[in-house]
Design an enzyme around this catalytic site. Structure first.
Site, PDB file in Angstrom:
ATOM      1  CD  GLU A 235      12.846  32.252  16.759  1.00 41.08           C
ATOM      2  OE1 GLU A 235      13.601  32.750  17.606  1.00 41.08           O
ATOM      3  OE2 GLU A 235      12.764  32.676  15.592  1.00 41.08           O
TER       4      GLU A 235
ATOM      5  CD  GLU B 242      -2.630  12.544   4.337  1.00 42.19           C
ATOM      6  OE1 GLU B 242      -1.767  12.745   5.193  1.00 42.19           O
ATOM      7  OE2 GLU B 242      -2.679  11.489   3.658  1.00 42.19           O
TER       8      GLU B 242
ATOM      9  CE  LYS C 177       0.339  11.189   2.084  1.00 41.39           C
ATOM     10  NZ  LYS C 177      -0.206  10.415   3.171  1.00 41.39           N
TER      11      LYS C 177
ATOM     12  CB  THR D 170      -0.920   0.000   1.243  1.00 43.21           C
ATOM     13  OG1 THR D 170      -1.699  -1.200   1.218  1.00 43.21           O
ATOM     14  CG2 THR D 170      -1.837   1.197   1.248  1.00 43.21           C
ATOM     15  CB  CYS D 171       3.637   2.398   2.154  1.00 40.58           C
ATOM     16  SG  CYS D 171       4.696   3.830   2.344  1.00 40.58           S
TER      17      CYS D 171
ATOM     18  CE1 TYR E 298      -2.623  10.506  10.026  1.00 44.21           C
ATOM     19  CE2 TYR E 298      -4.410   9.255  11.022  1.00 44.21           C
ATOM     20  CZ  TYR E 298      -3.163   9.845  11.117  1.00 44.21           C
ATOM     21  OH  TYR E 298      -2.454   9.753  12.274  1.00 44.21           O
ATOM     22  CB  ILE E 299      -7.686   8.541   3.322  1.00 43.70           C
ATOM     23  CG1 ILE E 299      -6.501   7.618   3.647  1.00 43.70           C
ATOM     24  CG2 ILE E 299      -8.074   8.461   1.854  1.00 43.70           C
ATOM     25  CD1 ILE E 299      -6.715   6.151   3.336  1.00 43.70           C
ATOM     26  CB  ALA E 300     -11.670  12.100   4.115  1.00 45.06           C
TER      27      ALA E 300
ATOM     28  CG  HIS F  91      15.711  34.967  15.257  1.00 47.06           C
ATOM     29  ND1 HIS F  91      14.371  34.966  15.586  1.00 47.06           N
ATOM     30  CD2 HIS F  91      15.981  36.195  14.740  1.00 47.06           C
ATOM     31  CE1 HIS F  91      13.862  36.161  15.303  1.00 47.06           C
ATOM     32  NE2 HIS F  91      14.825  36.912  14.789  1.00 47.06           N
TER      33      HIS F  91
ATOM     34  CB  CYS G  48       3.184   6.839   2.408  1.00 51.97           C
ATOM     35  SG  CYS G  48       2.805   5.368   3.338  1.00 51.97           S
TER      36      CYS G  48
HETATM   37  C1  LIG Z   1      -3.925   6.598   0.689  1.00 56.80           C
HETATM   38  C2  LIG Z   1      -3.027   6.183   1.838  1.00 56.80           C
HETATM   39  C3  LIG Z   1      -2.062   7.060   2.300  1.00 56.80           C
HETATM   40  C4  LIG Z   1      -1.231   6.675   3.355  1.00 56.80           C
HETATM   41  N1  LIG Z   1      -0.301   7.574   3.796  1.00 56.80           N
HETATM   42  C5  LIG Z   1       0.512   7.240   4.817  1.00 56.80           C
HETATM   43  C6  LIG Z   1       1.520   8.134   5.271  1.00 56.80           C
HETATM   44  O1  LIG Z   1       1.659   9.255   4.762  1.00 56.80           O
HETATM   45  N2  LIG Z   1       2.339   7.722   6.283  1.00 56.80           N
HETATM   46  C7  LIG Z   1       2.204   6.492   6.860  1.00 56.80           C
HETATM   47  O2  LIG Z   1       2.983   6.159   7.760  1.00 56.80           O
HETATM   48  N3  LIG Z   1       1.253   5.619   6.457  1.00 56.80           N
HETATM   49  C8  LIG Z   1       0.407   5.967   5.450  1.00 56.80           C
HETATM   50  N4  LIG Z   1      -0.536   5.071   5.021  1.00 56.80           N
HETATM   51  C9  LIG Z   1      -0.645   3.765   5.695  1.00 56.80           C
HETATM   52  C10 LIG Z   1       0.409   2.777   5.166  1.00 56.80           C
HETATM   53  O3  LIG Z   1       0.323   2.702   3.757  1.00 56.80           O
HETATM   54  C11 LIG Z   1       0.197   1.405   5.791  1.00 56.80           C
HETATM   55  O4  LIG Z   1       0.216   1.542   7.191  1.00 56.80           O
HETATM   56  C12 LIG Z   1       1.284   0.398   5.392  1.00 56.80           C
HETATM   57  O5  LIG Z   1       1.361   0.265   3.995  1.00 56.80           O
HETATM   58  C13 LIG Z   1       0.990  -0.961   6.040  1.00 56.80           C
HETATM   59  O6  LIG Z   1       1.923  -1.925   5.633  1.00 56.80           O
HETATM   60  P1  LIG Z   1       1.577  -3.480   5.717  1.00 56.80           P
HETATM   61  O7  LIG Z   1       2.838  -4.200   5.405  1.00 56.80           O
HETATM   62  O8  LIG Z   1       0.890  -3.788   6.969  1.00 56.80           O
HETATM   63  O9  LIG Z   1       0.500  -3.740   4.572  1.00 56.80           O
HETATM   64  P2  LIG Z   1       0.450  -3.350   3.026  1.00 56.80           P
HETATM   65  O10 LIG Z   1       1.466  -2.330   2.663  1.00 56.80           O
HETATM   66  O11 LIG Z   1      -0.976  -3.046   2.747  1.00 56.80           O
HETATM   67  O12 LIG Z   1       0.883  -4.700   2.292  1.00 56.80           O
HETATM   68  C14 LIG Z   1       0.075  -5.834   2.280  1.00 56.80           C
HETATM   69  C15 LIG Z   1       0.290  -6.554   0.972  1.00 56.80           C
HETATM   70  O13 LIG Z   1      -0.278  -7.858   1.062  1.00 56.80           O
HETATM   71  C16 LIG Z   1      -0.830  -8.203  -0.188  1.00 56.80           C
HETATM   72  N5  LIG Z   1      -1.792  -9.269   0.069  1.00 56.80           N
HETATM   73  C17 LIG Z   1      -2.951  -9.199   0.762  1.00 56.80           C
HETATM   74  N6  LIG Z   1      -3.528 -10.408   0.860  1.00 56.80           N
HETATM   75  C18 LIG Z   1      -2.711 -11.282   0.202  1.00 56.80           C
HETATM   76  C19 LIG Z   1      -2.761 -12.680  -0.045  1.00 56.80           C
HETATM   77  N7  LIG Z   1      -3.748 -13.441   0.424  1.00 56.80           N
HETATM   78  N8  LIG Z   1      -1.765 -13.239  -0.768  1.00 56.80           N
HETATM   79  C20 LIG Z   1      -0.742 -12.499  -1.252  1.00 56.80           C
HETATM   80  N9  LIG Z   1      -0.641 -11.173  -1.035  1.00 56.80           N
HETATM   81  C21 LIG Z   1      -1.608 -10.569  -0.310  1.00 56.80           C
HETATM   82  C22 LIG Z   1      -1.422  -6.909  -0.706  1.00 56.80           C
HETATM   83  O14 LIG Z   1      -1.546  -6.927  -2.110  1.00 56.80           O
HETATM   84  C23 LIG Z   1      -0.382  -5.890  -0.223  1.00 56.80           C
HETATM   85  O15 LIG Z   1       0.572  -5.605  -1.204  1.00 56.80           O
HETATM   86  C24 LIG Z   1      -1.372   5.403   3.957  1.00 56.80           C
HETATM   87  C25 LIG Z   1      -2.346   4.517   3.476  1.00 56.80           C
HETATM   88  C26 LIG Z   1      -3.162   4.900   2.432  1.00 56.80           C
HETATM   89  C27 LIG Z   1      -4.202   3.938   1.913  1.00 56.80           C
HETATM   90  N1  LIG Z   2      -0.476  10.784   6.846  1.00 56.51           N
HETATM   91  C1  LIG Z   2      -0.586   9.555   7.288  1.00 56.51           C
HETATM   92  O1  LIG Z   2       0.191   9.077   8.102  1.00 56.51           O
HETATM   93  C2  LIG Z   2      -1.707   8.686   6.779  1.00 56.51           C
HETATM   94  C3  LIG Z   2      -2.395   9.035   5.629  1.00 56.51           C
HETATM   95  C4  LIG Z   2      -3.421   8.202   5.199  1.00 56.51           C
HETATM   96  C5  LIG Z   2      -3.740   7.064   5.910  1.00 56.51           C
HETATM   97  N2  LIG Z   2      -3.040   6.760   7.024  1.00 56.51           N
HETATM   98  C6  LIG Z   2      -3.386   5.562   7.831  1.00 56.51           C
HETATM   99  O2  LIG Z   2      -4.409   4.839   7.196  1.00 56.51           O
HETATM  100  C7  LIG Z   2      -5.504   4.679   8.088  1.00 56.51           C
HETATM  101  C8  LIG Z   2      -6.779   4.706   7.313  1.00 56.51           C
HETATM  102  O3  LIG Z   2      -7.073   6.047   6.894  1.00 56.51           O
HETATM  103  P1  LIG Z   2      -8.574   6.504   6.694  1.00 56.51           P
HETATM  104  O4  LIG Z   2      -8.609   7.965   6.462  1.00 56.51           O
HETATM  105  O5  LIG Z   2      -9.192   5.578   5.706  1.00 56.51           O
HETATM  106  O6  LIG Z   2      -9.227   6.113   8.087  1.00 56.51           O
HETATM  107  P2  LIG Z   2      -9.561   6.983   9.377  1.00 56.51           P
HETATM  108  O7  LIG Z   2      -9.936   6.017  10.397  1.00 56.51           O
HETATM  109  O8  LIG Z   2      -8.498   7.986   9.660  1.00 56.51           O
HETATM  110  O9  LIG Z   2     -10.861   7.805   8.928  1.00 56.51           O
HETATM  111  C9  LIG Z   2     -12.038   7.174   8.521  1.00 56.51           C
HETATM  112  C10 LIG Z   2     -13.151   8.221   8.491  1.00 56.51           C
HETATM  113  O10 LIG Z   2     -14.300   7.633   7.902  1.00 56.51           O
HETATM  114  C11 LIG Z   2     -15.428   7.872   8.718  1.00 56.51           C
HETATM  115  N3  LIG Z   2     -16.320   6.722   8.537  1.00 56.51           N
HETATM  116  C12 LIG Z   2     -16.079   5.436   8.866  1.00 56.51           C
HETATM  117  N4  LIG Z   2     -17.132   4.654   8.555  1.00 56.51           N
HETATM  118  C13 LIG Z   2     -18.058   5.465   7.991  1.00 56.51           C
HETATM  119  C14 LIG Z   2     -19.350   5.252   7.457  1.00 56.51           C
HETATM  120  N5  LIG Z   2     -19.917   4.037   7.452  1.00 56.51           N
HETATM  121  N6  LIG Z   2     -20.025   6.312   6.976  1.00 56.51           N
HETATM  122  C15 LIG Z   2     -19.464   7.546   6.995  1.00 56.51           C
HETATM  123  N7  LIG Z   2     -18.243   7.813   7.473  1.00 56.51           N
HETATM  124  C16 LIG Z   2     -17.549   6.788   7.973  1.00 56.51           C
HETATM  125  C17 LIG Z   2     -14.881   8.004  10.128  1.00 56.51           C
HETATM  126  O11 LIG Z   2     -15.755   8.765  10.931  1.00 56.51           O
HETATM  127  C18 LIG Z   2     -13.551   8.705   9.868  1.00 56.51           C
HETATM  128  O12 LIG Z   2     -13.713  10.101   9.811  1.00 56.51           O
HETATM  129  C19 LIG Z   2      -5.372   5.821   9.086  1.00 56.51           C
HETATM  130  O13 LIG Z   2      -5.940   5.482  10.325  1.00 56.51           O
HETATM  131  C20 LIG Z   2      -3.896   6.018   9.182  1.00 56.51           C
HETATM  132  O14 LIG Z   2      -3.386   5.198  10.210  1.00 56.51           O
HETATM  133  C21 LIG Z   2      -2.041   7.544   7.481  1.00 56.51           C
END
Ligand SMILES: Cc1cc2nc3c(=O)[nH]c(=O)nc-3n(C[C@H](O)[C@H](O)[C@H](O)COP(=O)(O)OP(=O)(O)OC[C@H]3O[C@@H](n4cnc5c(N)ncnc54)[C@H](O)[C@@H]3O)c2cc1C
Ligand SMILES: NC(=O)c1ccc[n+]([C@@H]2O[C@H](COP(=O)([O-])OP(=O)(O)OC[C@H]3O[C@@H](n4cnc5c(N)ncnc54)[C@H](O)[C@@H]3O)[C@@H](O)[C@H]2O)c1
Length: 458
Positions: free
Chosen positions: A439, A181, A50, A41-42, A177-179, A434, A47
């Site tokens: 600061e 950003e 994004k 995902t990242c 976060y996602i909404a 400064h 990340c």
């Molecule tokens: C839009 C967005 C923005 C984000 N921004 C940030 C950020 O700015 N900073 C931050 O710290 N975090 C951010 N995150 C969160 C971050 O991406 C995740 O916390 C991180 O990627 C989690 O890593 P993971 O290894 O747990 O899983 P993942 O990175 O999700 O990896 C899991 C992998 O497993 C694979 N998989 C799943 N099931 C199977 C299966 N049965 N067989 C084989 N493969 C499989 C999937 O295809 C995937 O590639 C963001 C997430 C999103 C969605």
């Molecule tokens: N900058 C970063 O570090 C970053 C950026 C993106 C994502 N992430 C990680 O990914 C995770 C997932 O991000 P996210 O924004 O999807 O989740 P989130 O938990 O931050 O936000 C989900 C939002 O959806 C709303 N929601 C949930 N169910 C709903 C429903 N049925 N109807 C209407 N609203 C509903 C919640 O009230 C909340 O505001 C975060 O918790 C964070 O840990 C991190």
């Protein structure tokens, strides 16, 4: 092919890749199975792309400010260039992740994995079974989409990264976060954005001043906020989509995106066949060594529901490898997590909020709100916010919350002294740099206000 391994990792994301690479470096025979693209995902749809989009969206603001500094800018934006360059960079990173695993001697398998026994994993396409002393589940999560009529017309962050063209307007549901950003990204790129949230202010759980400060920033950037409302239905109407809201109002949008949270990828993984218990939300409960309720199965990253952040998944993956393959039992301490929201203005935050700290005993609050210097030649009124929360007796810094330019970079550095248990006196020992905004963190003379016996004073 001999298909017996010390370790089979399911998922090639942040946690899985780190665990696989380190375990192989320590001499384990390792296979990693990924069903989509290496990097997870990242790297592929989180990340990294994004942040690249966030950079793109910020030029707009810079051009506005530039005029107050004497520049004339005649700029235009081409989404297809950004998308193509982003795709190129993600492909490069995917190759780098693959090469890193190859170099460490990890066997990479592109397939979908299902656990069939405490020591067996089946490959769905190949139809073969791998044997492993240990299985690490690092399968991450996926976007959650509420079950409403027409939900299939909406998109999630996954599709937002792949758009062929920008919509003229977008409705984004969610307040996390996602909404937030993506609302910033689209608005910065010229799309009319409406953010729809069921609560009464974005980013629940963050420090109140930061939530309100960011909310002001969103409004200033032309983002329309609708609170305490849900999306009930989406209907297709010509090239547009009609959103039906819980207050009965209907409105057309070029696109609709769900930023409504994520769910763990535990479904269909075969965890029930080996007795791995799940939490109610589908995540896998683990102990501080990432052990599940099945002795040969471990889990790291988003799928455990601890903290869905890349550096957390990486740290958990590394600790797993240390524990199992380097004879060095390592627990993961998540008690102090710095995090950022890459919006405009940016948020950087670590430790307790004021509300949380006030329940822990006597505390002092240091608060500064001011126009960052770059705004002084402009008509921008937006303020930067610094809030430090300290223990009223020892002076230990319990929380730090920053809103404004560079907040993510700043909080990374604040995390170091806080990890060492620094006090406000330790911060003050540093001589200020400064003129900087940060600061403020070392020049606060006395608390802005305090809590004594749970009550606000001063
Ligand atoms: C839009 C967005 C923005 C984000 N921004 C940030 C950020 O700015 N900073 C931050 O710290 N975090 C951010 N995150 C969160 C971050 O991406 C995740 O916390 C991180 O990627 C989690 O890593 P993971 O290894 O747990 O899983 P993942 O990175 O999700 O990896 C899991 C992998 O497993 C694979 N998989 C799943 N099931 C199977 C299966 N049965 N067989 C084989 N493969 C499989 C999937 O295809 C995937 O590639 C963001 C997430 C999103 C969605
Ligand atoms: N900058 C970063 O570090 C970053 C950026 C993106 C994502 N992430 C990680 O990914 C995770 C997932 O991000 P996210 O924004 O999807 O989740 P989130 O938990 O931050 O936000 C989900 C939002 O959806 C709303 N929601 C949930 N169910 C709903 C429903 N049925 N109807 C209407 N609203 C509903 C919640 O009230 C909340 O505001 C975060 O918790 C964070 O840990 C991190």
């Amino acid at each position: 092919m001999d298909q017996r391994y010390d370790l089979v990792v399911i998922g090639g994301g942040s946690g899985g890749v780190r665990a696989a690479r380190m375990s192989a470096t320590y001499g384990a025979r390792v296979a990693i199975i990924e069903e989509y693209r290496m990097g997870g995902t990242c790297v592929i749809r989180g990340c990294v792309p994004k942040k690249l989009f966030a950079y793109a969206s910020r030029f707009h603001e810079s051009f506005e400010i530039a005029e107050s500094y004497g520049w004339s800018v005649n700029a235009s934006f081409d989404w297809s260039v950004l998308k193509a360059n982003k795709d190129k960079e993600i492909a490069r990173l995917e190759r780098a992740y693959t090469a890193g695993l190859d170099g460490a001697g990890v066997e990479i398998i592109k397939d979908r994995a299902v656990i069939t026994g405490p020591n067996t994993v089946q490959l769905q396409q190949a139809g073969t079974t791998l044997e492993a002393k240990t299985i690490l589940v690092a399968a991450g999560g996926r976007p959650f989409v509420p079950d409403i009529p027409g939900a299939e017309y909406g998109m999630t962050s996954n599709e937002a990264f792949e758009l062929e063209a920008l919509p003229h307007s977008i409705l984004i549901e969610g307040g996390g976060y996602i909404a937030v950003e993506f609302a910033n990204i689209f608005a910065g790129l010229g799309v009319h954005v409406t953010l729809l949230y069921r609560g009464d202010c974005i980013l629940r759980g963050f420090e109140d001043e930061l939530r309100r400060g960011l909310e002001d920033g969103l409004v200033r950037r032309g983002i329309k906020l609708i609170y305490e409302t849900n999306l009930l239905e989406i209907r297709k109407s010509g090239d547009d989509l009609t959103a039906v809201f819980s207050d009965g109002i209907e409105a057309p949008f070029g696109a609709i995106m769900f930023g409504t949270g994520r769910r763990a990828n535990t479904e269909g993984l075969g965890l029930d066949t080996v007795g791995v218990e799940l939490n109610e939300d589908g995540t896998i409960p683990v102990d501080t060594y990432s052990r599940t309720t099945c002795p040969s199965v471990y889990a790291v990253g988003d799928i455990t529901g601890r903290a869905a952040l890349t550096p957390v998944a990486i740290r958990e993956g590394a600790a797993f490898a240390e524990t199992l393959f380097n004879d060095n039992p390592t627990e993961v301490d998540l008690s102090q997590l710095a995090t950022a929201v890459f919006a405009d203005p940016e948020i950087g935050t670590i430790g307790l909020t004021e509300k949380e700290a006030a329940t822990h005993g006597d505390i002092d609050i240091y608060l500064a709100q001011f126009r960052p210097m770059i705004n002084t030649l402009t008509d921008r009124t937006e303020r930067m916010i610094f809030k430090l929360i300290t223990d009223g007796n020892s002076g230990k810094v319990l929380g730090c919350h920053i809103l404004g330019p560079g907040a993510a970079e700043l909080i990374q550095l604040v995390a170091v002294p806080m990890g060492m248990g620094a006090t406000k006196a330790d911060f003050n020992r540093a001589i200020a740099v400064h003129p900087t905004a940060a600061e403020e963190l070392v020049t606060f003379k006395k608390p802005t206000y305090s809590y004594r016996g749970g009550k606000r004073v001063g």
